[in-house]
Design a protein around this motif. Structure first.
Motif, mmCIF file in Angstrom:
data_model
loop_
_atom_site.group_PDB
_atom_site.id
_atom_site.type_symbol
_atom_site.label_atom_id
_atom_site.label_comp_id
_atom_site.label_asym_id
_atom_site.label_seq_id
_atom_site.Cartn_x
_atom_site.Cartn_y
_atom_site.Cartn_z
ATOM 1 N N VAL A 7 0.859 -1.184 0.000
ATOM 2 C CA VAL A 7 0.000 0.000 0.000
ATOM 3 C C VAL A 7 0.896 1.233 0.000
ATOM 4 C CG1 VAL A 7 -1.789 1.255 1.242
ATOM 5 C CG2 VAL A 7 -1.760 -1.247 1.277
ATOM 6 N N GLY A 8 0.785 2.034 -1.063
ATOM 7 C CA GLY A 8 1.593 3.251 -1.154
ATOM 8 C C GLY A 8 2.636 3.142 -2.247
ATOM 9 N N ALA A 9 2.574 4.059 -3.203
ATOM 10 C CA ALA A 9 3.470 4.017 -4.358
ATOM 11 C C ALA A 9 4.447 5.181 -4.316
ATOM 12 C CB ALA A 9 2.654 4.032 -5.653
ATOM 13 N N VAL A 43 4.815 19.201 -5.991
ATOM 14 C CA VAL A 43 6.071 18.564 -5.560
ATOM 15 C C VAL A 43 5.901 18.025 -4.140
ATOM 16 C CG1 VAL A 43 7.568 19.922 -7.055
ATOM 17 C CG2 VAL A 43 7.050 20.775 -4.754
ATOM 18 N N MET A 44 6.677 16.990 -3.824
ATOM 19 C CA MET A 44 6.481 16.325 -2.528
ATOM 20 C C MET A 44 7.713 16.353 -1.641
ATOM 21 S SD MET A 44 4.483 13.041 -4.083
ATOM 22 C CE MET A 44 5.157 13.149 -5.728
ATOM 23 N N SER A 45 8.870 16.690 -2.218
ATOM 24 C CA SER A 45 10.126 16.480 -1.504
ATOM 25 C C SER A 45 11.215 17.259 -2.227
ATOM 26 C CB SER A 45 10.423 14.979 -1.551
ATOM 27 O OG SER A 45 11.635 14.650 -0.907
ATOM 28 N N THR A 46 12.448 17.171 -1.714
ATOM 29 C CA THR A 46 13.592 17.608 -2.522
ATOM 30 C C THR A 46 14.396 16.383 -2.964
ATOM 31 O OG1 THR A 46 15.051 17.982 -0.625
ATOM 32 C CG2 THR A 46 13.701 19.818 -1.301
ATOM 33 N N GLN A 47 14.135 15.247 -2.284
ATOM 34 C CA GLN A 47 14.565 13.892 -2.692
ATOM 35 C C GLN A 47 16.005 13.758 -3.201
ATOM 36 O OE1 GLN A 47 11.459 14.986 -4.954
ATOM 37 N NE2 GLN A 47 13.106 16.116 -5.949
ATOM 38 N N CYS A 48 16.930 14.425 -2.518
ATOM 39 C CA CYS A 48 18.334 14.246 -2.909
ATOM 40 C C CYS A 48 18.812 12.888 -2.393
ATOM 41 C CB CYS A 48 19.186 15.358 -2.315
ATOM 42 S SG CYS A 48 20.904 15.196 -2.803
ATOM 43 N N MET A 49 19.297 12.047 -3.292
ATOM 44 C CA MET A 49 19.736 10.703 -2.887
ATOM 45 C C MET A 49 21.221 10.519 -3.153
ATOM 46 S SD MET A 49 16.344 8.525 -3.944
ATOM 47 C CE MET A 49 17.029 6.930 -3.551
ATOM 48 N N HIS A 124 -6.629 3.327 -5.273
ATOM 49 C CA HIS A 124 -7.579 3.360 -4.163
ATOM 50 C C HIS A 124 -6.845 3.843 -2.908
ATOM 51 C CE1 HIS A 124 -10.901 2.175 -1.626
ATOM 52 N NE2 HIS A 124 -10.120 1.426 -0.889
ATOM 53 N N GLY A 125 -7.434 4.756 -2.213
ATOM 54 C CA GLY A 125 -6.867 5.188 -0.932
ATOM 55 C C GLY A 125 -7.288 4.181 0.126
ATOM 56 N N ALA A 126 -6.383 3.314 0.535
ATOM 57 C CA ALA A 126 -6.749 2.211 1.429
ATOM 58 C C ALA A 126 -7.039 2.708 2.841
ATOM 59 C CB ALA A 126 -5.614 1.195 1.470
ATOM 60 N N VAL A 143 2.804 -1.819 4.448
ATOM 61 C CA VAL A 143 2.218 -0.475 4.407
ATOM 62 C C VAL A 143 3.341 0.532 4.181
ATOM 63 C CG1 VAL A 143 0.837 1.237 5.630
ATOM 64 C CG2 VAL A 143 0.333 -1.199 5.904
ATOM 65 N N ALA A 144 3.378 1.071 2.964
ATOM 66 C CA ALA A 144 4.428 2.019 2.556
ATOM 67 C C ALA A 144 3.783 3.346 2.188
ATOM 68 C CB ALA A 144 5.212 1.443 1.371
ATOM 69 N N ALA A 145 2.833 3.782 3.035
ATOM 70 C CA ALA A 145 1.986 4.935 2.700
ATOM 71 C C ALA A 145 2.519 6.253 3.252
ATOM 72 C CB ALA A 145 0.569 4.666 3.194
ATOM 73 N N VAL A 203 19.930 24.438 -1.005
ATOM 74 C CA VAL A 203 19.792 24.741 -2.431
ATOM 75 C C VAL A 203 20.416 23.583 -3.184
ATOM 76 C CG1 VAL A 203 20.301 26.392 -4.266
ATOM 77 C CG2 VAL A 203 20.006 27.206 -1.925
ATOM 78 N N MET A 204 19.681 23.028 -4.143
ATOM 79 C CA MET A 204 20.231 21.871 -4.875
ATOM 80 C C MET A 204 19.600 21.751 -6.250
ATOM 81 S SD MET A 204 18.308 18.846 -2.834
ATOM 82 C CE MET A 204 18.075 19.826 -1.374
ATOM 83 N N PRO A 205 20.363 21.174 -7.178
ATOM 84 C CA PRO A 205 19.790 20.964 -8.503
ATOM 85 C C PRO A 205 18.925 19.706 -8.529
ATOM 86 C CG PRO A 205 22.060 20.220 -8.482
ATOM 87 C CD PRO A 205 21.765 20.756 -7.108
ATOM 88 N N ASP A 301 13.080 14.312 10.243
ATOM 89 C CA ASP A 301 12.973 15.626 9.616
ATOM 90 C C ASP A 301 13.903 15.669 8.397
ATOM 91 O OD1 ASP A 301 12.043 18.643 10.423
ATOM 92 O OD2 ASP A 301 13.942 18.634 9.311
ATOM 93 N N PRO A 302 13.496 16.361 7.326
ATOM 94 C CA PRO A 302 14.365 16.392 6.133
ATOM 95 C C PRO A 302 15.625 17.245 6.253
ATOM 96 C CG PRO A 302 12.295 17.529 5.700
ATOM 97 C CD PRO A 302 12.166 16.917 7.069
ATOM 98 N N ILE A 303 15.963 17.735 7.430
ATOM 99 C CA ILE A 303 17.142 18.592 7.587
ATOM 100 C C ILE A 303 18.420 17.915 7.094
ATOM 101 C CG2 ILE A 303 17.610 17.899 9.991
ATOM 102 C CD1 ILE A 303 18.350 20.878 10.499
ATOM 103 N N THR A 304 18.483 16.593 7.148
ATOM 104 C CA THR A 304 19.681 15.895 6.677
ATOM 105 C C THR A 304 19.451 15.214 5.321
ATOM 106 O OG1 THR A 304 18.963 14.021 7.993
ATOM 107 C CG2 THR A 304 20.660 15.441 8.970
ATOM 108 N N GLY A 305 18.304 15.450 4.709
ATOM 109 C CA GLY A 305 18.042 14.890 3.370
ATOM 110 C C GLY A 305 18.190 13.380 3.327
ATOM 111 N N GLN A 306 17.553 12.700 4.252
ATOM 112 C CA GLN A 306 17.785 11.253 4.348
ATOM 113 C C GLN A 306 16.563 10.391 4.025
ATOM 114 O OE1 GLN A 306 20.878 9.618 5.160
ATOM 115 N NE2 GLN A 306 21.510 11.643 4.506
#
Ligand SMILES: Cc1cc2nc3c(=O)[nH]c(=O)nc-3n(C[C@H](O)[C@H](O)[C@H](O)COP(=O)(O)OP(=O)(O)OC[C@H]3O[C@@H](n4cnc5c(N)ncnc54)[C@H](O)[C@@H]3O)c2cc1C
Length: 411
Positions: A7-9, A43-49, A124-126, A143-145, A203-205, A301-306
């Motif tokens: 559940v959750g994409a 947008v949902m994130s800054t998602q730096c990986m 479907h929103g489970a 559950v990966a929602a 700040v990131m590309p 928290d996204p402070i460390t982009g993790q």
């Protein structure tokens, strides 16, 4: 063939679904939005990986955007002084490059791939009741929602969750037209600008729906001057506020942002949440068990982009645990073992992230200052974003920090 419901994409759900699908599992993926809705949404994130997390995607052949996304080769830290000058300013080089691919691009693309490869995609929103019903016909329900309502099935682990309130107010803007940092125009880096007591500007590309762009991401201490985005609905107003705050607190970043414009109407995001670790196993009203994945069980928290990095690592750990289980039941003991495997890496992320949310102690300020003169310290700090377990060796305890800095100065 073993039947698995996810559940959750998002990063974890899709990476796991595609990995299991390649391994011959019968996977059903439930998403509350279609690929088109995700692609044309906000947008949902800054998602730096970073490299290790990206490698899990490469291992599954899911690095579809690697050649198009900007290569982030460094991670810089600047600290603002009381007069808004830069008292600290350096950039560490990453051993392997990082990348940010807008989750609107990645999740929509991965979801389409999953369906094209014959996966069963249910839009479907489970609700908990749905899971209760479905759990009977699947060998395993994951559950990966993300941070949605389903987390209420998983009890908060107070011993691992030092904060009960959000520690930062988040405000993101995706822009075109940002200039390079003049001191390092030759390579891309994530720039972490710390304004003591006030917050941080990242700040990131990134690679977004319209090609290359940059992200301006304020993390504001709640109640402070950066905590100003609540109730701002108009994207243009959100961007003006972002820029005003940059001009006031980080003028060196503002100097390259004077010509920016938003990438698209969905290019802004504001919100906040309390960092929380949860019990990984949820018990359904009918007695069935479900296993929580990534942000559901460990939301930092996204402070460390993790978070996306952790989601990738969680998906990889669970995939290995599922495959190793063979035909045996996915019972409570197995679920706990799968989570413990993930927690081996996640615990370091949580410890470091929670430390970064607190005002920095003197030895950390010394470390950040010294990294401006000692390039190996800057590089090591930057590479800690790829493997936060290394911070145990030189970050938390003043003695270890001094010993490390002394060892560098002696060389
Ligand atoms: C502002 C911000 C900046 C960030 N920056 C970074 C960064 O630079 N680097 C980094 O690594 N991480 C970052 N993160 C964190 C990262 O985005 C998340 O940790 C990561 O996306 C978590 O992945 P996930 O798979 O657990 O959940 P998600 O990516 O949240 O995916 C969950 C999915 O489940 C869906 N869903 C929810 N409820 C239901 C339901 N009931 N039924 C069906 N589907 C449902 C959601 O719509 C979503 O598609 C940031 C987060 C924020 C908020």
């Amino acid at each position: 063939m073993r039947k698995i419901l996810i559940v959750g994409a998002g990063q974890s759900g899709l990476q796991l679904a595609l990995g299991l699908q390649s391994g011959g599992y019968e996977v059903t993926l439930m998403s509350n939005r279609t690929a088109d809705e995700i692609r044309s949404g906000r947008v949902m994130s800054t998602q730096c990986m970073f490299d290790t997390a990206l490698q899990h995607e490469r291992d599954l052949g899911l690095n579809f955007w690697e050649s198009q996304a900007p290569r982030i080769e460094g991670l810089g830290v600047s600290v603002a002084g009381p007069d808004s000058s830069r008292v600290i300013d350096w950039v560490g080089r990453l051993d392997g490059y990082a990348q940010s691919v807008d989750q609107r691009v990645k999740m929509a693309g991965w979801m389409e791939t999953f369906a094209q490869r014959g996966g069963q995609l249910v839009i479907h929103g489970a609700a908990v009741g749905d899971l209760d019903y479905f759990s009977r016909s699947y060998d395993l329900v994951l559950v990966a929602a993300g941070k949605g309502e389903l987390v209420s099935m998983f009890g908060r682990d107070a011993s691992r969750s030092p904060y009960s309130e959000p520690q930062r107010a988040l405000a993101v803007a995706y822009v075109h037209g940002l200039g390079p940092r003049p001191e390092h125009p030759d390579f891309d880096a994530v720039r972490c600008n710390i304004v003591p007591g006030v917050g941080e500007l990242f700040v990131m590309p990134t690679l977004t729906t319209g090609g290359r762009a940059d992200i301006l991401f304020w993390e504001g201490v709640p109640g402070g001057p950066l905590d100003a985005f609540q109730g701002v609905k108009d994207p243009a107003e959100h961007l003006s506020l972002t820029l005003e705050l940059m001009e006031r607190f980080t003028p060196w970043e503002y100097a390259r942002a004077t010509k920016v414009e938003l990438t698209d109407a969905g290019g802004t995001l504001a919100g906040r949440y309390a960092p929380t670790v949860r019990n990984p196993i949820g018990r359904l009203p009918g007695g069935g068990l479900v296993l929580g994945v990534a942000d559901v069980v460990v939301a930092n928290d996204p402070i460390t982009g993790q978070g996306s990095n952790s989601a990738s690592k969680c998906a990889a750990a669970y995939l290995a645990a599922i495959v190793e289980r063979g035909e045996q039941p996915f019972d409570e003991e197995w679920m706990r073992g799968a989570f413990d495997r993930y927690w081996k890496t996640a615990q370091h992320v949580t410890k470091w992230t929670n430390a970064m949310l607190a005002p920095p102690p003197e030895h950390v300020l010394n470390l950040l200052g010294a990294a401006g003169q000692l390039q190996p310290a800057a590089d090591r700090f930057a590479n800690g974003f790829n493997d936060p377990s290394d911070f145990e060796n030189f970050f938390y305890e003043p003695e270890k920090t001094s010993a490390y800095l002394a060892s560098l100065s002696a060389n």
